[in-house]
Design an enzyme around this catalytic site. Structure first.
Site, mmCIF file in Angstrom:
data_model
loop_
_atom_site.group_PDB
_atom_site.id
_atom_site.type_symbol
_atom_site.label_atom_id
_atom_site.label_comp_id
_atom_site.label_asym_id
_atom_site.label_seq_id
_atom_site.Cartn_x
_atom_site.Cartn_y
_atom_site.Cartn_z
ATOM 1 N N ALA A 1 0.851 -1.195 0.000
ATOM 2 C CA ALA A 1 0.000 0.000 0.000
ATOM 3 C C ALA A 1 0.882 1.238 0.000
ATOM 4 C CB ALA A 1 -0.929 0.016 1.207
ATOM 5 N N ASP A 2 0.415 2.264 -0.676
ATOM 6 C CA ASP A 2 1.086 3.559 -0.639
ATOM 7 C C ASP A 2 0.419 4.494 0.356
ATOM 8 O OD1 ASP A 2 3.128 4.176 -3.205
ATOM 9 O OD2 ASP A 2 1.876 2.401 -3.371
ATOM 10 N N ARG A 3 -0.820 4.176 0.709
ATOM 11 C CA ARG A 3 -1.517 4.935 1.745
ATOM 12 C C ARG A 3 -2.698 4.105 2.246
ATOM 13 N NH1 ARG A 3 -2.143 10.963 2.629
ATOM 14 N NH2 ARG A 3 -0.707 11.130 0.870
ATOM 15 N N ALA B 1 -4.843 2.647 -0.757
ATOM 16 C CA ALA B 1 -4.381 3.029 -2.095
ATOM 17 C C ALA B 1 -3.116 2.255 -2.421
ATOM 18 C CB ALA B 1 -4.114 4.529 -2.156
#
Length: 402
Positions: free
Chosen positions: A274-276, A284
């Protein structure tokens, strides 16, 4: 492949130098590039010479440290803390979706503001604060990645026992979440590394064992094809690469116990990075992650036996969790240039197997309209577990609580 080619970030503490592995050249060429400034880091992150949410945060922090070190060595005396803060804000804009970079930069800014006035000149004391922070960030990330691996293994083992599952199983993953995306070991790929080391048939004490992983090609930037296969090949983890649009066919075929390239082990887990991750658990990640979650949900609605069901897992460090953002609707999704979708770039492979010069080849009608979001958001409702260094978080009463 030499072992050091899996080291994405090299920071020399004594000489205060930063080199990063140019991931645009992999898997055919391993070349390190020197990062001397915040501007260098911005360009490397923006161009995706370095990528992966934890890695770009670490590179960003080290770049601020190196930039300040070289400024002090130059003998100049005009830069203020305010100037440095502005440069840090600029660096954050290189990849807006990945929260790790913003978090690291915000923590650096908070440290600077708490120790110095904005009008103060940048001095050795400022540099020492930056140095200590960036080194700690790098070391903490590596330590936490191994914890994520162990917690992911725990969730997988507990799930299979609860389902009374027996026999071999396989895993699907997307993008690159390994050593090349972090300080080392990785997040989602770190879980797979740990599972391979402790749950392969030759070492497992359970009635189930890990047999195979299916990395997605990950269009349009092909991080799965270029980077994840590179790492899996080096680690000697059994894998078969597939295109992004083959997942439903893969799961269906294996569920029917049909052999694919030597393995018929059913898909039991889809593991992504995940990036966020926001407060409610919406996550995300690389474009295509949402469809993987939806595919798992679809198959689970059709499977009648509990032992057949697939768990969708997100593996990410605490630094990726953004408690200030309530839902995924608030996440800014980066859009990449059209040419990344309409062309392919890579070295020419000669008939004798040698590698030639790099070329760009068009694969789409010139001048067409293109939509190229770099990320999508998997809703929390479709996520079974979010694995961090603290624990494998599962929903309670249908909701995540971090």
């Amino acid at each position: 492949m030499s072992k050091d080619t899996l080291e994405a970030i090299r920071f020399d503490k004594e000489n205060v130098t930063l080199d990063i592995l140019d991931q645009l050249l992999l898997p055919y060429e391993s070349r390190y590039i020197n990062i001397k400034s915040i501007q260098d880091a911005f360009e490397a992150i923006k161009s995706m010479q370095v990528r992966g949410a934890p890695a770009i945060a670490i590179v960003g922090a080290f770049a601020i440290t190196v930039d300040t070190h070289l400024y002090l060595k130059s003998g100049e005396t005009s830069k203020t803390v305010a100037d440095l803060l502005n440069s840090i804000d600029y660096l954050v804009t290189s990849r807006p979706t990945a929260v790790n970079l913003a978090n690291a930069c915000n923590e650096i800014k908070a440290l600077l503001v708490s120790h110095f006035e904005k009008s103060d000149l940048v001095t050795e004391k400022v540099w020492k604060l930056l140095f200590d922070y960036s080194v700690s960030l790098h070391e903490d990330d590596l330590r936490n990645n191994f914890k994520i691996g162990e917690n992911g293994l725990r969730f997988i083992s507990e799930t299979l026992k609860a389902q009374n599952f027996k026999g071999p199983f396989s895993i699907v993953t997307v993008c690159n979440t390994g050593s090349l995306a972090t300080s080392g070991h990785g997040t989602a790929l770190g879980v797979i590394r740990t599972v391979h080391a402790q749950l392969s048939k030759s070492v497992s004490n359970e009635e189930f064992w890990f047999e195979h992983v299916y990395p997605l090609e990950t269009r349009p930037y092909n991080q799965g094809a270029k980077l994840t296969t590179y790492e899996l090949h080096y680690e000697k983890i059994p894998f078969t690469m597939i295109c992004d649009n083959m997942v439903t066919s893969l799961i269906s075929t294996l569920h029917k116990k049909k052999n694919i390239k030597g393995s018929a082990a059913p898909v039991k887990f889809i593991i992504t990075g995940a990036d966020r991750v926001v407060k409610n658990g919406d996550s995300a990640n690389k474009i295509g992650t949402y469809q993987l979650a939806a595919i798992a949900d679809f198959f689970n609605s059709t499977f009648t036996k509990e032992e057949d069901k697939i768990k969708f897992m997100v593996a990410a460090p605490n630094t990726t969790i953004d408690l200030k953002t309530e839902t995924g609707d608030e996440i800014v999704i980066e859009e990449r240039p059209a040419h990344e979708l309409t062309s392919l770039k890579g070295p020419v492979l000669r008939e004798d197997g040698s590698v030639g010069e790099k070329m760009t080849v068009g694969i789409a009608t010139p001048g067409i309209q293109v939509w190229n979001p770099a990320f999508d958001v998997a809703p929390y409702q479709l996520i079974d577990c979010i694995v961090t260094e603290d624990e494998p978080f599962k929903k309670v009463d249908g909701k995540f609580s971090f």
